[in-house]
Design a protein around this motif. Structure first.
Motif, mmCIF file in Angstrom:
data_model
loop_
_atom_site.group_PDB
_atom_site.id
_atom_site.type_symbol
_atom_site.label_atom_id
_atom_site.label_comp_id
_atom_site.label_asym_id
_atom_site.label_seq_id
_atom_site.Cartn_x
_atom_site.Cartn_y
_atom_site.Cartn_z
ATOM 1 N N ALA A 292 11.719 5.491 2.048
ATOM 2 C CA ALA A 292 13.018 6.165 1.931
ATOM 3 C C ALA A 292 12.915 7.685 2.036
ATOM 4 C CB ALA A 292 13.703 5.766 0.624
ATOM 5 N N GLY A 293 12.190 8.163 3.026
ATOM 6 C CA GLY A 293 12.087 9.601 3.251
ATOM 7 C C GLY A 293 10.969 10.292 2.499
ATOM 8 N N ALA A 294 10.194 9.540 1.715
ATOM 9 C CA ALA A 294 9.129 10.150 0.915
ATOM 10 C C ALA A 294 7.772 10.065 1.595
ATOM 11 C CB ALA A 294 9.056 9.482 -0.456
ATOM 12 N N ALA A 295 7.753 9.854 2.915
ATOM 13 C CA ALA A 295 6.499 9.759 3.669
ATOM 14 C C ALA A 295 6.730 10.281 5.074
ATOM 15 C CB ALA A 295 6.015 8.309 3.716
ATOM 16 N N ASP B 26 7.710 13.563 -3.995
ATOM 17 C CA ASP B 26 8.786 12.669 -3.558
ATOM 18 C C ASP B 26 8.369 11.202 -3.696
ATOM 19 O OD1 ASP B 26 10.220 14.918 -2.937
ATOM 20 O OD2 ASP B 26 9.964 14.739 -0.760
ATOM 21 N N GLY B 27 7.094 10.911 -3.423
ATOM 22 C CA GLY B 27 6.619 9.538 -3.540
ATOM 23 C C GLY B 27 6.633 9.038 -4.967
ATOM 24 N N LEU B 28 6.215 9.879 -5.904
ATOM 25 C CA LEU B 28 6.261 9.492 -7.311
ATOM 26 C C LEU B 28 7.684 9.190 -7.754
ATOM 27 C CD1 LEU B 28 3.737 12.052 -8.835
ATOM 28 C CD2 LEU B 28 3.546 9.556 -8.988
ATOM 29 N N ARG B 29 8.614 9.998 -7.303
ATOM 30 C CA ARG B 29 10.015 9.783 -7.663
ATOM 31 C C ARG B 29 10.521 8.468 -7.076
ATOM 32 N NH1 ARG B 29 11.864 14.053 -5.450
ATOM 33 N NH2 ARG B 29 11.402 15.382 -7.239
ATOM 34 N N ARG B 30 10.172 8.205 -5.823
ATOM 35 C CA ARG B 30 10.619 6.966 -5.174
ATOM 36 C C ARG B 30 9.975 5.745 -5.818
ATOM 37 N NH1 ARG B 30 14.269 3.703 -3.162
ATOM 38 N NH2 ARG B 30 13.536 2.402 -1.428
ATOM 39 N N PRO C 112 0.800 -1.229 0.000
ATOM 40 C CA PRO C 112 0.000 0.000 0.000
ATOM 41 C C PRO C 112 0.835 1.283 0.000
ATOM 42 C CG PRO C 112 -0.977 -1.605 1.477
ATOM 43 C CD PRO C 112 0.352 -2.173 1.052
ATOM 44 N N VAL C 113 2.007 1.244 0.630
ATOM 45 C CA VAL C 113 2.886 2.417 0.591
ATOM 46 C C VAL C 113 3.316 2.689 -0.844
ATOM 47 C CG1 VAL C 113 5.152 3.324 1.261
ATOM 48 C CG2 VAL C 113 3.708 2.180 2.959
ATOM 49 N N LEU C 114 3.789 1.652 -1.522
ATOM 50 C CA LEU C 114 4.260 1.816 -2.896
ATOM 51 C C LEU C 114 3.122 2.211 -3.834
ATOM 52 C CD1 LEU C 114 6.514 1.620 -4.962
ATOM 53 C CD2 LEU C 114 6.064 -0.840 -5.127
ATOM 54 N N GLU C 115 1.970 1.572 -3.692
ATOM 55 C CA GLU C 115 0.849 1.876 -4.581
ATOM 56 C C GLU C 115 0.349 3.306 -4.385
ATOM 57 O OE1 GLU C 115 -1.872 -1.318 -3.799
ATOM 58 O OE2 GLU C 115 -0.936 -2.626 -5.287
#
Length: 369
Positions: free
Chosen positions: A312-315, A346-350, A288-291
């Protein structure tokens, strides 16, 4: 022609959960990345209907002569029933005891929850997983784990005598969105099987704390009526979100349970969410984090090591089991548009770092040199 056989039994489980999604996506990727000359097939126990285990591009599923419980018992007892093929991959610890001479077996170990948090599983489930994983760590030709966090913790708890490869899950293409009627304009979203390990009890409590006496009028206006939407099937343990909401004094409708959704519906629910909460007590990866990150939605999750590794810092990260800290994290996202936008970017990049192709290639490397 050499054949890789993948045990697809999780696709037929009553509650497939995250391991079901992993099995389906990995099967597709294994077929797409097969080395020259190799074929990929699925295999399942004997069921009245195996349609849910059919995957485009994958042969089968081949049906073994034993029904599910008998197959589990046979492999647990060490019966050398080989499901066919030159190589076998087990996406869960349900696997034959070892490979015959000249063939190979790899097993995915998703987490160390049976050791670290056995109380979040049934006693039988925790015991079975410990035995099957420990055996695979001795007798398989290789283990696949989704994060470095799982690899480190597993090595501390089990005598691992076979090569271990870290292969993160990939971003799932959920396809075009399908409308889901009645969604509120703003909401907190949680996705996953509704069971004790997922921390839904803490999340519901945090919702009741979103508006406190000491909050400013602007904060209260930004969070007071934001509902919680839950996507996922009920698991074991009797977690009842509606009952929890009533116990914390939340009005009817503040917590909405959608159950299991088709991928197109999940796409819609994800994209419209204000923030995704992942309050898990223990995870091996945390799809769910990745999605959520891949959908451009800000995430607040617990400090479980695997979740921290994935984001990795995006949340925003909060302590496990701390409802007040979770409420504070959600409040920050809901009341600070600039923060929400930064987390989404940041999440999209990760999320771009994760592919099912990479996961499949790690499995192939274990079998083809």
């Amino acid at each position: 022609m050499p054949e890789l056989v993948v045990i697809a039994e999780q696709l037929l489980a009553e509650v497939p959960g995250g391991t079901g999604r992993y099995t389906a996506q990995l099967l597709r990727a294994l077929a797409d990345t097969a080395p020259p000359g190799w074929t990929v097939s699925g295999v399942v126990a004997r069921h009245a209907d195996v349609e849910a285990a059919r995957i485009d591009g994958v042969a089968g599923p081949r049906v073994l002569p034993l029904p599910p419980r008998a197959l589990v018992a046979a492999w647990e007892a060490g019966v050398p029933l080989w499901p066919g093929g030159d190589a076998v991959h087990a996406p869960t610890p349900l696997a034959p005891p070892r490979a015959p001479r000249g063939r190979s077996l790899t097993v995915t170990v998703h987490d160390t929850v049976p050791w670290s948090h056995p109380e979040t599983l049934t006693p039988r489930g925790a015991s079975w997983h410990r035995r099957m994983v420990a055996r695979a760590a001795r007798r398989a030709d290789g283990l696949i784990v989704p994060t470095e966090a799982v690899a480190r913790d597993l090595a501390r708890r089990v005598a691992v005598r076979v090569p271990t490869r870290v292969a993160a899950h990939g971003v799932t293409d959920l396809g075009p969105a399908a409308p889901v009627p009645g969604l509120p304009d703003r909401y907190v979203l949680a996705v996953g099987t509704v069971e004790p390990r997922k921390g839904i009890d803490v999340l519901v409590e945090s919702l009741s704390l979103l508006s406190r006496r000491e909050d400013t009028p602007a904060e209260i206006a930004g969070t007071a009526d934001v509902p919680l939407v839950l996507v996922g099937q009920p698991g074991w343990g009797g977690t009842d979100p509606s009952r929890l909401a009533a116990e914390h004094g939340l009005p009817a409708g503040r917590v909405r349970v959608l159950g299991r959704l088709a991928d197109a519906e999940l796409t819609s629910v994800l994209r419209q969410a204000s923030v995704v909460a992942v309050p898990s007590r223990a995870e091996g990866f945390g799809l769910p984090v990745l999605e959520a990150m891949s959908a451009g939605v800000p995430v607040v999750h617990t400090d479980d090591p695997a979740l921290v590794e994935v984001s990795a810092g995006a949340a925003i990260v909060v302590p496990r089991g701390d409802a007040r800290a979770l409420a504070d994290g959600l409040r920050r996202v809901l009341t600070d548009p600039a923060l929400a936008k930064r987390l989404a970017t940041d999440g999209l990049r990760r999320a771009a770092d994760f592919t099912w192709t990479s996961a499949a290639e790690a499995v192939w490397t274990s079998h083809v040199t």
